[in-house]
Design a protein around this motif. Structure first.
Motif, PDB file in Angstrom:
ATOM      1  N   GLY A  87      -1.800  15.144  30.216  1.00 18.69           N
ATOM      2  CA  GLY A  87      -2.213  14.594  28.932  1.00 18.69           C
ATOM      3  C   GLY A  87      -2.909  15.616  28.051  1.00 18.69           C
ATOM      4  N   LEU A  88      -3.736  16.463  28.658  1.00 20.47           N
ATOM      5  CA  LEU A  88      -4.412  17.500  27.888  1.00 20.47           C
ATOM      6  C   LEU A  88      -3.436  18.526  27.334  1.00 20.47           C
ATOM      7  N   ALA A  89      -2.322  18.735  28.035  1.00 24.12           N
ATOM      8  CA  ALA A  89      -1.387  19.797  27.655  1.00 24.12           C
ATOM      9  C   ALA A  89      -0.278  19.327  26.724  1.00 24.12           C
ATOM     10  N   ILE A  90      -0.116  18.019  26.524  1.00 28.53           N
ATOM     11  CA  ILE A  90       0.978  17.524  25.680  1.00 28.53           C
ATOM     12  C   ILE A  90       0.834  18.057  24.259  1.00 28.53           C
ATOM     13  N   PHE A  91       1.953  18.559  23.726  1.00 37.35           N
ATOM     14  CA  PHE A  91       1.927  19.097  22.362  1.00 37.35           C
ATOM     15  C   PHE A  91       3.097  18.598  21.521  1.00 37.35           C
ATOM     16  N   GLY A  92       4.316  18.603  22.108  1.00 38.70           N
ATOM     17  CA  GLY A  92       5.494  18.242  21.331  1.00 38.70           C
ATOM     18  C   GLY A  92       5.390  16.862  20.709  1.00 38.70           C
ATOM     19  N   THR A  93       4.852  15.911  21.448  1.00 38.82           N
ATOM     20  CA  THR A  93       4.693  14.552  20.924  1.00 38.82           C
ATOM     21  C   THR A  93       3.786  14.537  19.706  1.00 38.82           C
ATOM     22  N   LEU A  94       2.760  15.365  19.730  1.00 36.08           N
ATOM     23  CA  LEU A  94       1.795  15.404  18.627  1.00 36.08           C
ATOM     24  C   LEU A  94       2.383  16.027  17.371  1.00 36.08           C
ATOM     25  N   VAL A  95       3.408  16.855  17.519  1.00 34.22           N
ATOM     26  CA  VAL A  95       4.052  17.446  16.349  1.00 34.22           C
ATOM     27  C   VAL A  95       4.712  16.369  15.500  1.00 34.22           C
ATOM     28  N   VAL A  96       5.238  15.336  16.154  1.00 28.41           N
ATOM     29  CA  VAL A  96       5.925  14.257  15.448  1.00 28.41           C
ATOM     30  C   VAL A  96       4.954  13.156  15.041  1.00 28.41           C
ATOM     31  N   ILE A  97       4.076  12.759  15.961  1.00 31.98           N
ATOM     32  CA  ILE A  97       3.125  11.675  15.695  1.00 31.98           C
ATOM     33  C   ILE A  97       1.741  12.288  15.520  1.00 31.98           C
ATOM     34  N   GLN A  98       1.444  12.750  14.334  1.00 35.38           N
ATOM     35  CA  GLN A  98       0.184  13.446  14.070  1.00 35.38           C
ATOM     36  C   GLN A  98      -0.848  12.469  13.516  1.00 35.38           C
ATOM     37  N   THR A  99      -1.121  11.433  14.275  1.00 35.49           N
ATOM     38  CA  THR A  99      -2.094  10.439  13.825  1.00 35.49           C
ATOM     39  C   THR A  99      -3.486  10.710  14.380  1.00 35.49           C
ATOM     40  N   LEU A 100      -3.569  11.609  15.354  1.00 39.81           N
ATOM     41  CA  LEU A 100      -4.849  11.944  15.963  1.00 39.81           C
ATOM     42  C   LEU A 100      -4.839  13.430  16.286  1.00 39.81           C
ATOM     43  N   VAL A 101      -5.857  14.132  15.834  1.00 34.16           N
ATOM     44  CA  VAL A 101      -5.941  15.569  16.075  1.00 34.16           C
ATOM     45  C   VAL A 101      -6.641  15.795  17.406  1.00 34.16           C
ATOM     46  N   VAL A 102      -5.908  16.318  18.367  1.00 37.54           N
ATOM     47  CA  VAL A 102      -6.469  16.642  19.670  1.00 37.54           C
ATOM     48  C   VAL A 102      -6.428  18.157  19.860  1.00 37.54           C
ATOM     49  N   TRP A 103      -6.876  18.607  21.027  1.00 38.22           N
ATOM     50  CA  TRP A 103      -7.134  20.039  21.235  1.00 38.22           C
ATOM     51  C   TRP A 103      -5.895  20.905  21.029  1.00 38.22           C
ATOM     52  N   THR A 104      -4.766  20.512  21.634  1.00 39.78           N
ATOM     53  CA  THR A 104      -3.566  21.345  21.527  1.00 39.78           C
ATOM     54  C   THR A 104      -3.049  21.403  20.092  1.00 39.78           C
ATOM     55  N   LEU A 105      -3.105  20.289  19.379  1.00 40.07           N
ATOM     56  CA  LEU A 105      -2.645  20.281  17.994  1.00 40.07           C
ATOM     57  C   LEU A 105      -3.555  21.135  17.118  1.00 40.07           C
ATOM     58  N   GLN A 106      -4.870  21.037  17.327  1.00 42.71           N
ATOM     59  CA  GLN A 106      -5.800  21.847  16.554  1.00 42.71           C
ATOM     60  C   GLN A 106      -5.633  23.332  16.865  1.00 42.71           C
ATOM     61  N   LEU A 107      -5.351  23.653  18.109  1.00 44.51           N
ATOM     62  CA  LEU A 107      -5.100  25.046  18.481  1.00 44.51           C
ATOM     63  C   LEU A 107      -3.906  25.594  17.722  1.00 44.51           C
ATOM     64  N   SER A 108      -2.852  24.794  17.600  1.00 47.45           N
ATOM     65  CA  SER A 108      -1.688  25.211  16.821  1.00 47.45           C
ATOM     66  C   SER A 108      -2.040  25.406  15.354  1.00 47.45           C
ATOM     67  N   ARG A 109      -2.875  24.533  14.835  1.00 46.32           N
ATOM     68  CA  ARG A 109      -3.271  24.651  13.426  1.00 46.32           C
ATOM     69  C   ARG A 109      -4.112  25.907  13.182  1.00 46.32           C
ATOM     70  N   GLU A 110      -4.943  26.265  14.152  1.00 46.76           N
ATOM     71  CA  GLU A 110      -5.749  27.480  13.996  1.00 46.76           C
ATOM     72  C   GLU A 110      -4.862  28.716  13.888  1.00 46.76           C
ATOM     73  N   LEU A 111      -3.741  28.698  14.581  1.00 42.14           N
ATOM     74  CA  LEU A 111      -2.829  29.842  14.535  1.00 42.14           C
ATOM     75  C   LEU A 111      -1.885  29.776  13.345  1.00 42.14           C
ATOM     76  N   GLY A 112      -1.707  28.575  12.773  1.00 42.81           N
ATOM     77  CA  GLY A 112      -0.750  28.443  11.683  1.00 42.81           C
ATOM     78  C   GLY A 112      -1.372  28.448  10.304  1.00 42.81           C
ATOM     79  N   VAL A 113      -2.552  27.889  10.172  1.00 38.05           N
ATOM     80  CA  VAL A 113      -3.205  27.793   8.855  1.00 38.05           C
ATOM     81  C   VAL A 113      -4.423  28.709   8.844  1.00 38.05           C
ATOM     82  N   GLY A 114      -4.331  29.797   8.108  1.00 39.47           N
ATOM     83  CA  GLY A 114      -5.447  30.729   8.030  1.00 39.47           C
ATOM     84  C   GLY A 114      -5.484  31.731   9.155  1.00 39.47           C
ATOM     85  N   TYR A 115      -4.772  31.449  10.228  1.00 37.78           N
ATOM     86  CA  TYR A 115      -4.662  32.359  11.368  1.00 37.78           C
ATOM     87  C   TYR A 115      -6.035  32.812  11.854  1.00 37.78           C
TER      88      TYR A 115
END
Length: 312
Positions: free
Chosen positions: A251-279
């Protein structure tokens, strides 16, 4: 005088360590006893994993840690804990961590709770089409998270199949019933991906249950529920613990599901955003380091205080 003594002590320790390494190498290279030959076989079998662990595990992790404390944006130089201060001091990141933990904990408990009766039914009864049922139960493991999320949209989205049927039966509007792009939808998507993993672990545990003890309990007048509670459950408890550990880490490692259903920002999704927005690579490195440390300690403590066996 004390400095010279400390230097001599360090040299002695280094020589002793070197001698032990050389001795171990000689034992592996030229075994004499059967115990030494067995030791060489173990080393040979573990060597590929050790190389993989070093190349694909320890080295990248050390680089991530260096990046997290770097003072430069694109180089690992200097030392600064600003990224960690941001993680632990900013209320936004604390909220992300809290959301990650409650979502993962909730989906883990539900997934394992569903997996116990599924594994029980598959192992204790001769079900018609059992091979097909096992295939259907384990099938979600082979699906990427993005596909699993898309299936949730197809079933429970505004134009979803289940949504349309429910709307026709109740006379409601589909948009009032759809919940795919919401926290409940994300919860269902997580459970869909995690139930098969818990079920497969518990099936292996059920295969080792002492059926004679269950039959004896029933012969003495125990009900099916009492037999499960007092005879079966103590035997499958290590499997339940292992399933809890594995599904929680999943559950902590799930990421692909969050790419489609971005209704809740969790650790893996935020980590991706840190690398994508503002780097912000330092914060991303700190997030990855904290994630690894938390997951590693959680697994170690879980296995330390239980008799469960769980794989990666």
């Amino acid at each position: 005088m004390s400095d010279r003594h400390a230097e001599n002590s360090s040299r002695s320790t280094l020589r002793a360590l070197t001698a032990r390494v050389v001795g171990a190498f000689e034992t592996v290279a030229n075994p004499v006893t059967e115990r030494e030959r067995e030791y060489r076989r173990i080393v040979a079998l573990c060597a590929p994993f050790a190389v993989l662990l070093l190349v694909a595990g320890l080295y990248p992790l050390s680089e991530v840690v260096r990046i997290s404390v770097s003072t430069a944006q694109y180089r690992s130089v200097g030392f600064s804990l600003d990224a960690y201060a941001t993680l632990f001091g900013d209320p936004y990141y604390r909220r992300v961590a809290f959301d990650s933990l409650w979502l993962t904990t909730g989906t883990t408990l539900v997934s394992v709770g569903l997996a116990v009766p599924i594994a029980h039914a598959l192992e204790k009864y001769d079900l018609p089409g059992e091979d097909l049922l096992v295939t259907l139960v384990s099938f979600p493991i082979s699906l990427p998270g993005i596909v699993a999320a898309f299936m949730i949209l197809v079933l429970f989205g505004n134009n979803g199949v289940v949504t349309a049927v429910a709307a026709a039966l109740t006379g409601s509007r589909p948009t009032d019933l759809a919940f795919a792009v919401s926290v409940p939808g994300l919860f269902v998507a997580f459970v869909y991906s995690m139930v098969p993993r818990a079920t497969l672990i518990l099936r292996g545990t059920y295969a080792e249950v002492d059926s004679a003890a269950e039959e004896a309990a029933q012969a003495l007048g125990a009900t099916p529920f009492e037999t499960f509670r007092y005879v079966t459950l103590p035997q499958i408890r290590p499997g339940i613990t292992g399933a809890l550990i594995l599904t929680f880490r999943t559950g902590l490692a799930i990421f692909g599901t969050l790419v489609v259903i971005q209704t809740l920002v969790v650790w893996t999704l935020q980590l991706s955003r840190e690398l994508g927005v503002g780097y912000d690579v330092q914060v991303a490195g700190a997030m990855a380091t904290v994630y690894f440390a938390f997951t590693f300690l959680f697994t170690v403590l879980g296995l330390r205080y239980t008799s469960a066996e769980v794989g990666i």
